[in-house]
Design a protein around this motif. Structure first.
Motif, PDB file in Angstrom:
ATOM      1  N   GLY A 268      -5.571 -74.854  31.945  1.00 12.60           N
ATOM      2  CA  GLY A 268      -6.330 -73.930  31.098  1.00 12.60           C
ATOM      3  C   GLY A 268      -6.812 -74.578  29.810  1.00 12.60           C
ATOM      4  O   GLY A 268      -6.575 -75.766  29.547  1.00 12.60           O
TER       5      GLY A 268
ATOM      6  N   VAL B 182      -5.989 -74.049  26.575  1.00  8.52           N
ATOM      7  CA  VAL B 182      -4.925 -74.500  25.676  1.00  8.52           C
ATOM      8  C   VAL B 182      -4.083 -75.566  26.379  1.00  8.52           C
ATOM      9  O   VAL B 182      -3.699 -76.588  25.799  1.00  8.52           O
ATOM     10  N   GLY B 183      -3.839 -75.343  27.678  1.00  9.61           N
ATOM     11  CA  GLY B 183      -3.029 -76.281  28.463  1.00  9.61           C
ATOM     12  C   GLY B 183      -3.566 -77.698  28.411  1.00  9.61           C
ATOM     13  O   GLY B 183      -2.787 -78.668  28.401  1.00  9.61           O
TER      14      GLY B 183
ATOM     15  N   ARG C 145      -9.394 -76.235  41.461  1.00 13.55           N
ATOM     16  CA  ARG C 145      -9.040 -76.261  40.034  1.00 13.55           C
ATOM     17  C   ARG C 145      -8.413 -77.620  39.675  1.00 13.55           C
ATOM     18  O   ARG C 145      -8.646 -78.156  38.597  1.00 13.55           O
TER      19      ARG C 145
ATOM     20  N   GLY D 292      -1.835 -68.149  31.613  1.00 14.96           N
ATOM     21  CA  GLY D 292      -2.568 -66.880  31.456  1.00 14.96           C
ATOM     22  C   GLY D 292      -3.534 -66.864  30.303  1.00 14.96           C
ATOM     23  O   GLY D 292      -3.316 -67.537  29.297  1.00 14.96           O
TER      24      GLY D 292
ATOM     25  N   GLN E  89       2.361 -59.998  26.281  1.00 11.44           N
ATOM     26  CA  GLN E  89       2.772 -61.123  25.422  1.00 11.44           C
ATOM     27  C   GLN E  89       4.016 -60.736  24.600  1.00 11.44           C
ATOM     28  O   GLN E  89       4.887 -61.562  24.376  1.00 11.44           O
TER      29      GLN E  89
ATOM     30  N   LEU F 186       0.089 -68.301  19.003  1.00  9.81           N
ATOM     31  CA  LEU F 186      -1.204 -68.829  18.564  1.00  9.81           C
ATOM     32  C   LEU F 186      -2.139 -67.752  18.032  1.00  9.81           C
ATOM     33  O   LEU F 186      -2.201 -66.655  18.586  1.00  9.81           O
ATOM     34  N   GLY F 187      -2.901 -68.120  17.009  1.00  5.20           N
ATOM     35  CA  GLY F 187      -4.089 -67.350  16.612  1.00  5.20           C
ATOM     36  C   GLY F 187      -5.239 -67.892  17.452  1.00  5.20           C
ATOM     37  O   GLY F 187      -5.012 -68.491  18.501  1.00  5.20           O
ATOM     38  N   PRO F 188      -6.488 -67.710  16.994  1.00  6.15           N
ATOM     39  CA  PRO F 188      -7.605 -68.261  17.768  1.00  6.15           C
ATOM     40  C   PRO F 188      -7.531 -69.787  17.833  1.00  6.15           C
ATOM     41  O   PRO F 188      -7.118 -70.430  16.876  1.00  6.15           O
TER      42      PRO F 188
ATOM     43  N   THR G 295     -11.097 -74.791  21.750  1.00  7.37           N
ATOM     44  CA  THR G 295     -10.796 -75.463  23.013  1.00  7.37           C
ATOM     45  C   THR G 295     -12.097 -75.899  23.670  1.00  7.37           C
ATOM     46  O   THR G 295     -13.173 -75.650  23.142  1.00  7.37           O
TER      47      THR G 295
HETATM   48  N1  LIG Z   1      -7.537 -69.813  24.106  1.00  8.61           N
HETATM   49  C1  LIG Z   1      -7.185 -69.194  22.990  1.00  8.61           C
HETATM   50  O1  LIG Z   1      -7.958 -69.123  22.022  1.00  8.61           O
HETATM   51  C2  LIG Z   1      -5.825 -68.575  22.839  1.00  8.61           C
HETATM   52  C3  LIG Z   1      -5.545 -67.933  21.627  1.00  8.61           C
HETATM   53  C4  LIG Z   1      -4.303 -67.357  21.451  1.00  8.61           C
HETATM   54  C5  LIG Z   1      -3.362 -67.445  22.450  1.00  8.61           C
HETATM   55  N2  LIG Z   1      -3.654 -68.062  23.628  1.00  8.61           N
HETATM   56  C6  LIG Z   1      -2.579 -68.076  24.639  1.00  8.61           C
HETATM   57  O2  LIG Z   1      -2.462 -69.358  25.237  1.00  8.61           O
HETATM   58  C7  LIG Z   1      -2.093 -69.192  26.608  1.00  8.61           C
HETATM   59  C8  LIG Z   1      -3.107 -69.930  27.465  1.00  8.61           C
HETATM   60  O3  LIG Z   1      -4.400 -69.412  27.194  1.00  8.61           O
HETATM   61  P1  LIG Z   1      -5.729 -70.148  27.673  1.00  8.61           P
HETATM   62  O4  LIG Z   1      -6.822 -69.695  26.794  1.00  8.61           O
HETATM   63  O5  LIG Z   1      -5.479 -71.612  27.825  1.00  8.61           O
HETATM   64  O6  LIG Z   1      -5.938 -69.488  29.109  1.00  8.61           O
HETATM   65  P2  LIG Z   1      -6.764 -70.042  30.357  1.00  8.61           P
HETATM   66  O7  LIG Z   1      -7.791 -71.028  29.924  1.00  8.61           O
HETATM   67  O8  LIG Z   1      -7.209 -68.854  31.112  1.00  8.61           O
HETATM   68  O9  LIG Z   1      -5.674 -70.834  31.204  1.00  8.61           O
HETATM   69  C9  LIG Z   1      -4.514 -70.234  31.632  1.00  8.61           C
HETATM   70  C10 LIG Z   1      -3.988 -70.936  32.853  1.00  8.61           C
HETATM   71  O10 LIG Z   1      -2.917 -70.145  33.349  1.00  8.61           O
HETATM   72  C11 LIG Z   1      -2.877 -70.215  34.761  1.00  8.61           C
HETATM   73  N3  LIG Z   1      -2.586 -68.884  35.339  1.00  8.61           N
HETATM   74  C12 LIG Z   1      -1.532 -68.606  36.125  1.00  8.61           C
HETATM   75  N4  LIG Z   1      -1.526 -67.330  36.504  1.00  8.61           N
HETATM   76  C13 LIG Z   1      -2.605 -66.783  35.947  1.00  8.61           C
HETATM   77  C14 LIG Z   1      -3.153 -65.482  35.996  1.00  8.61           C
HETATM   78  N5  LIG Z   1      -2.582 -64.476  36.687  1.00  8.61           N
HETATM   79  N6  LIG Z   1      -4.302 -65.256  35.302  1.00  8.61           N
HETATM   80  C15 LIG Z   1      -4.892 -66.234  34.591  1.00  8.61           C
HETATM   81  N7  LIG Z   1      -4.410 -67.509  34.513  1.00  8.61           N
HETATM   82  C16 LIG Z   1      -3.281 -67.766  35.194  1.00  8.61           C
HETATM   83  C17 LIG Z   1      -4.210 -70.791  35.232  1.00  8.61           C
HETATM   84  O11 LIG Z   1      -3.906 -72.021  35.874  1.00  8.61           O
HETATM   85  P3  LIG Z   1      -4.202 -72.332  37.446  1.00  8.61           P
HETATM   86  O12 LIG Z   1      -5.358 -71.445  37.842  1.00  8.61           O
HETATM   87  O13 LIG Z   1      -4.564 -73.767  37.437  1.00  8.61           O
HETATM   88  O14 LIG Z   1      -2.952 -72.028  38.162  1.00  8.61           O
HETATM   89  C18 LIG Z   1      -5.006 -71.040  33.975  1.00  8.61           C
HETATM   90  O15 LIG Z   1      -5.606 -72.318  33.946  1.00  8.61           O
HETATM   91  C19 LIG Z   1      -2.023 -67.688  26.875  1.00  8.61           C
HETATM   92  O16 LIG Z   1      -0.704 -67.236  26.711  1.00  8.61           O
HETATM   93  C20 LIG Z   1      -2.897 -67.121  25.771  1.00  8.61           C
HETATM   94  O17 LIG Z   1      -2.535 -65.812  25.434  1.00  8.61           O
HETATM   95  C21 LIG Z   1      -4.858 -68.632  23.843  1.00  8.61           C
END
Ligand SMILES: NC(=O)c1ccc[n+]([C@@H]2O[C@H](COP(=O)([O-])OP(=O)(O)OC[C@H]3O[C@@H](n4cnc5c(N)ncnc54)[C@H](OP(=O)(O)O)[C@@H]3O)[C@@H](O)[C@H]2O)c1
Length: 365
Positions: free
Chosen positions: A39, A41-42, A65, A116, A182, A207-209, A212
């Motif tokens: 993802g 953040v990942g 993916r 997620g 969460q 995390l806040g915003p 990425t």
């Molecule tokens: N991006 C931001 O700005 C932000 C801000 C605050 C907090 N966060 C937190 O950071 C974490 C990751 O966020 P992200 O933005 O990196 O999310 P993302 O881009 O959607 O990536 C999340 C990853 O989780 C996996 N996953 C497994 N089960 C899932 C499901 N049921 N639905 C969706 N994804 C699933 C997916 O990997 P596979 O498909 O490869 O298995 C996906 O690549 C979350 O807890 C989010 O709340 C993010």
């Protein structure tokens, strides 16, 4: 004997603000699993752990993916990245992954779980059972599956780091399911902390915003995915007790990193190298540009703790001082081989031919 020090000032871009975000402790030999690593953040978490020298397992639910993510990582996807198509989001799926890691890598040291993303659309009273199952039950189950499979298997030096958003603490109208899910995860961490015995730790990064690869315009104060990665690496390396870190903005991220680094075990066997570089007439800006170009690559090398460039205090036009620190002399020698192809470019900008840097070992730390 006390001598008057020469004052030097950082010159290279980015060397002051959270420079440690791009220099990592040495996690060579650590086996780290990052479910959700594909993802937005990942990606930062995976890059930082690879740069720190760890073996990184990234499970993903689809081969498509996996291929896409390998492409995103580019050269960073070296042979320490184990990208596997495997559904880790069910109890049996996560358990099989943990068993497989033990069988193939001999165990698991750390877990970072940025599983997620975001969900939005309806007030709570309009949510149907499909929304509930996917945005609450599905995601909470995936986190629980990973925690129950891996936490008991972590090595004694191991750390579990859960990644969630600040919506766990503050309700976001129209995204209530995310806030509820969460918040449940934060409580899951707290319960696990209370139940854990022994040296293993479980942290949460809240995390806040985040800026990425999928963000359009990011505000200057947003934490980047790379910074989240650097903090997750520092959490894996540190012996700090289990806790939650708020990363709502850059100041909070700097604070969390400083806290985790203060808890890092003392460095032994590190080497510091110092080189003075005098540019040819009229080539100083080119020299600074070349050193800045090399900075991200060098800081991402395994074992690099520091790469900074300075000029004499009050004399911005004079020679440049390059200070580097590596976790061991072996890592420094490897670095010298890695950058050997850049020496002719450097030599072309220097008034005198480059000489090997002076090497120092710690006397007091
Ligand atoms: N991006 C931001 O700005 C932000 C801000 C605050 C907090 N966060 C937190 O950071 C974490 C990751 O966020 P992200 O933005 O990196 O999310 P993302 O881009 O959607 O990536 C999340 C990853 O989780 C996996 N996953 C497994 N089960 C899932 C499901 N049921 N639905 C969706 N994804 C699933 C997916 O990997 P596979 O498909 O490869 O298995 C996906 O690549 C979350 O807890 C989010 O709340 C993010």
């Amino acid at each position: 004997m006390l001598v008057q020090p020469t004052l030097v000032t950082p010159t290279s871009p980015g060397s002051e603000s959270m420079s440690t975000s791009t220099t990592h402790p040495d996690l060579s030999g650590r086996r780290v699993v990052v479910p959700g690593g594909t993802g937005a953040v990942g990606e930062g978490v995976v890059r930082a752990h690879l740069a720190a020298g760890a073996d990184v397992v990234v499970p993903t639910r689809s081969q498509e993916r996996a291929d896409e993510f390998r492409h995103v990582l580019g050269d960073a996807a070296d042979d320490r990245l184990h990208l596997v198509a495997h559904d880790y989001t069910t109890f049996p799926g996560a358990a099989r992954l943990a068993d497989e890691m033990e069988r193939r890598l001999g165990g698991v040291d750390d877990v970072v779980a940025p599983i997620g993303g975001w969900w939005a659309g309806k007030p709570l009273w309009e949510i149907d059972e499909n929304d509930w199952q996917s945005a609450f039950v599905g995601l909470a189950s995936a986190h629980m599956a990973v925690l129950r499979a891996f936490l008991p298997k972590l090595s004694t030096r191991g750390t579990y780091t859960l990644i969630v958003g600040a919506s766990a603490l503050t309700p976001v109208p129209g995204s209530g399911l995310v806030s509820m899910e969460q918040a449940a995860l934060l409580m899951m961490r707290r319960v696990a902390e209370a139940e854990l015995t022994g040296p293993r730790r479980i942290h949460a990064l809240v995390l806040g915003p985040v800026s990425t690869r999928v963000t359009g315009t990011a505000e200057p104060d947003w934490v980047s995915a790379d910074q989240v990665g650097a903090i997750a690496v520092a959490a894996s390396a540190s012996e700090a007790r289990s806790q939650e870190f708020r990363l709502g903005n850059r100041a909070e991220a700097d604070q969390a990193l400083a806290h985790l680094q203060a808890g890092r075990p003392a460095r032994t066997g590190t080497v510091v190298t110092v080189s003075t570089m005098e540019p040819k007439d009229g080539r100083r800006e080119d020299l600074v540009a070349l050193l800045a170009e090399l900075a991200p690559r060098i800081r991402a090398e395994p074992g690099c703790l520091r790469y900074t460039v300075h000029h004499t205090h009050g004399e911005a036009d004079g020679p440049l001082l390059v200070i580097q620190e590596f976790t061991s002399i072996e890592r420094f020698r490897q670095h010298s081989k890695t950058v050997a192809d850049q020496i002719p470019r450097l030599a072309a900008l220097l008034a005198k031919p480059p000489v090997p840097p002076a090497l120092f070992e710690p006397v007091l730390q």
